[in-house]
Design an enzyme around this catalytic site. Structure first.
Site, short mmCIF file in Angstrom:
data_model
loop_
_atom_site.label_atom_id
_atom_site.label_comp_id
_atom_site.label_asym_id
_atom_site.label_seq_id
_atom_site.Cartn_x
_atom_site.Cartn_y
_atom_site.Cartn_z
N GLU A 180 -7.36 5.69 5.52
CA GLU A 180 -7.33 4.57 4.44
C GLU A 180 -7.71 5.44 3.37
OE1 GLU A 180 -7.15 1.35 2.78
OE2 GLU A 180 -7.78 0.76 4.85
N GLU A 194 0.90 -1.15 0.05
CA GLU A 194 -0.15 0.05 0.18
C GLU A 194 0.84 1.40 -0.07
OE1 GLU A 194 -3.59 -2.43 2.32
OE2 GLU A 194 -2.63 -0.69 3.26
N ARG A 218 -3.69 -7.45 12.47
CA ARG A 218 -4.38 -8.56 12.91
C ARG A 218 -3.77 -8.89 14.46
NH1 ARG A 218 -6.48 -6.21 9.63
NH2 ARG A 218 -8.28 -6.55 8.11
N ARG A 249 1.59 -7.60 1.06
CA ARG A 249 1.07 -7.22 2.04
C ARG A 249 1.54 -7.68 3.56
NH1 ARG A 249 -4.36 -5.45 3.36
NH2 ARG A 249 -5.27 -6.24 5.31
N TYR A 303 -9.03 -8.40 0.62
CA TYR A 303 -9.94 -9.32 1.50
C TYR A 303 -10.35 -10.47 0.70
CZ TYR A 303 -10.08 -5.00 4.46
OH TYR A 303 -9.41 -4.21 5.49
C1 KKD Z 1 -7.21 -2.68 2.85
C2 KKD Z 1 -6.52 -2.75 4.25
O1 KKD Z 1 -5.43 -2.96 4.37
N1 KKD Z 1 -7.40 -2.02 5.15
C3 KKD Z 1 -7.03 -2.10 6.62
C4 KKD Z 1 -8.35 -1.39 7.18
C5 KKD Z 1 -7.62 -0.91 8.85
O2 KKD Z 1 -6.45 -0.36 8.82
O3 KKD Z 1 -8.30 -1.12 9.76
C6 KKD Z 1 -7.04 -3.50 7.12
O4 KKD Z 1 -7.53 -4.27 6.70
O5 KKD Z 1 -6.13 -3.79 7.98
ZN ZN Z 2 -3.82 -1.74 4.65
#
Ligand code: KKD
Ligand code: ZN
Length: 332
Positions: free
Chosen positions: A197, A44, A91, A83, A307
């Site tokens: 975002e 990103e 997470r 990623r 996703y």
């Molecule tokens: C596309 C992406 O990576 N979005 C982030 C959203 C966030 O930072 O809460 C994620 O899924 O972690």
């Molecule tokens: Zn992201």
């Protein structure tokens, strides 16, 4: 009370004497340590580019009395333009992963522990005041601020300020507080975590328009913190946010492969109403999956590339209003 006492002080003494709860107005410590995270997801590229730029040109984000620290959170993933290496860094900031010490840890778990010791520890008084975590999405979301709590007055006020400053450019606020949908983000170690975002932008690509939007969001956020530190009082406010309800997966066959794709009338329609009976997915034979819920919802992260593996075609949100009491800095 001295004769020189300013009228305001007399007034507050009178109000306090009358038993009015002065605590209804939030007195909050000055913002002293701010981190700007880029490369939490290595593909990103707006955040990666901006953070690398600010590491060389720190003057652009410097603010009096505040340490503003740009930081690449997942350098190996940035190097490979992926990623993540072993697992999604955004997470794994749960207490279990942050304290795990058995055997060889996956790269992102070790990295999370390092980030937590530099900018946290999560939930402690030593944690950074604010972390802005920069992300891009392939979805047509424009500028989006991501909140993890509906009760953080400082962050609500900051979102309000950024929205006002961005106008007429839109700036949506997404609230990911919902149990079961909420995840343990990198920024969650800060006292006031906020996700930035911006999309649409393909993975591994930098677009000037998206880069510009991300840059001004960060600058307005820093302006807000500076004004706050200078003692400006921000009056009570409310903002409209999109509250995440649930994630919706693609239709899949018995092997788990996709059997339909996002319908063209939903593609690029993030934040727009999805009404009962509206199309969501279309299969190769032309058959359509319709939205069968009873309420109008507002989809977002529609067709986000990252996703697919998370079994998420989009998230359903509802519009709600958040309110914040007035805030001012207690240490001017
Ligand atoms: C596309 C992406 O990576 N979005 C982030 C959203 C966030 O930072 O809460 C994620 O899924 O972690
Ligand atoms: Zn992201």
């Amino acid at each position: 009370m001295s004769i020189n006492s300013p009228a305001g002080e007399e007034l507050s003494a009178l109000i306090a004497a009358a038993g009015v709860n002065m605590a209804a107005s939030g007195s909050i410590p000055a913002i002293r340590r701010v981190a700007i995270f880029g490369g939490t997801h290595g593909n990103e590229l707006s955040g990666v580019f901006l953070v690398k730029h600010w590491l060389k040109h720190g003057g652009e984000i410097a603010r009096p009395g505040v340490e503003v620290r740009p930081f690449i959170t997942n350098p190996k993933a940035v190097e490979k333009c992926v990623r993540y290496i072993d697992t999604d860094l955004n997470r794994v900031f749960d207490s279990q992963s942050l304290s795990d010490d058995v055997g060889k840890l996956p790269y992102e778990i070790a990295q999370a522990q390092k980030i937590n010791s530099l900018f946290g520890p999560k939930g402690s008084k030593d944690a950074y005041d604010v972390i802005l975590d920069l992300h891009n999405t392939t979805a047509h979301m424009g500028a989006t601020l991501i909140l993890e709590s509906s009760t953080d007055d400082f962050n609500i006020q900051m979102c309000k300020y950024i929205q006002k400053s961005m106008a007429p450019l839109p700036c949506a606020v997404l609230l990911i507080e919902q149990p079961g949908v909420k995840y343990e983000t990198t920024r969650s170690i800060a006292k006031h975590p906020i996700g930035v975002e911006v999309g649409p932008q393909p993975q591994g690509v930098i677009r000037a328009d998206i880069l510009y939007i991300m840059k001004i969001v960060v600058q307005y956020a820093l302006d807000f913190m500076q004004y706050f530190n200078e003692g400006i009082e921000f009056p009570p406010c409310s903002i409209e946010v999109y509250r995440v309800l649930e994630k919706i997966d693609y239709p899949r066959d018995d092997n788990g492969d996709l059997s339909a794709v996002i319908h063209p009338t939903l593609q690029d329609q993030d934040w727009k109403p999805l009404n009962p009976g509206d199309p969501m997915f279309i299969a190769m034979d032309g058959s359509i999956t319709y939205y069968e819920g009873e309420e109008t919802v507002y989809p977002t992260f529609v067709n986000e590339a990252a996703y697919y593996e998370k079994k998420q075609a989009f998230v359903k949100t509802e519009k709600v209003t958040l309110t914040a009491q007035s805030i001012h800095c207690n240490s001017v």
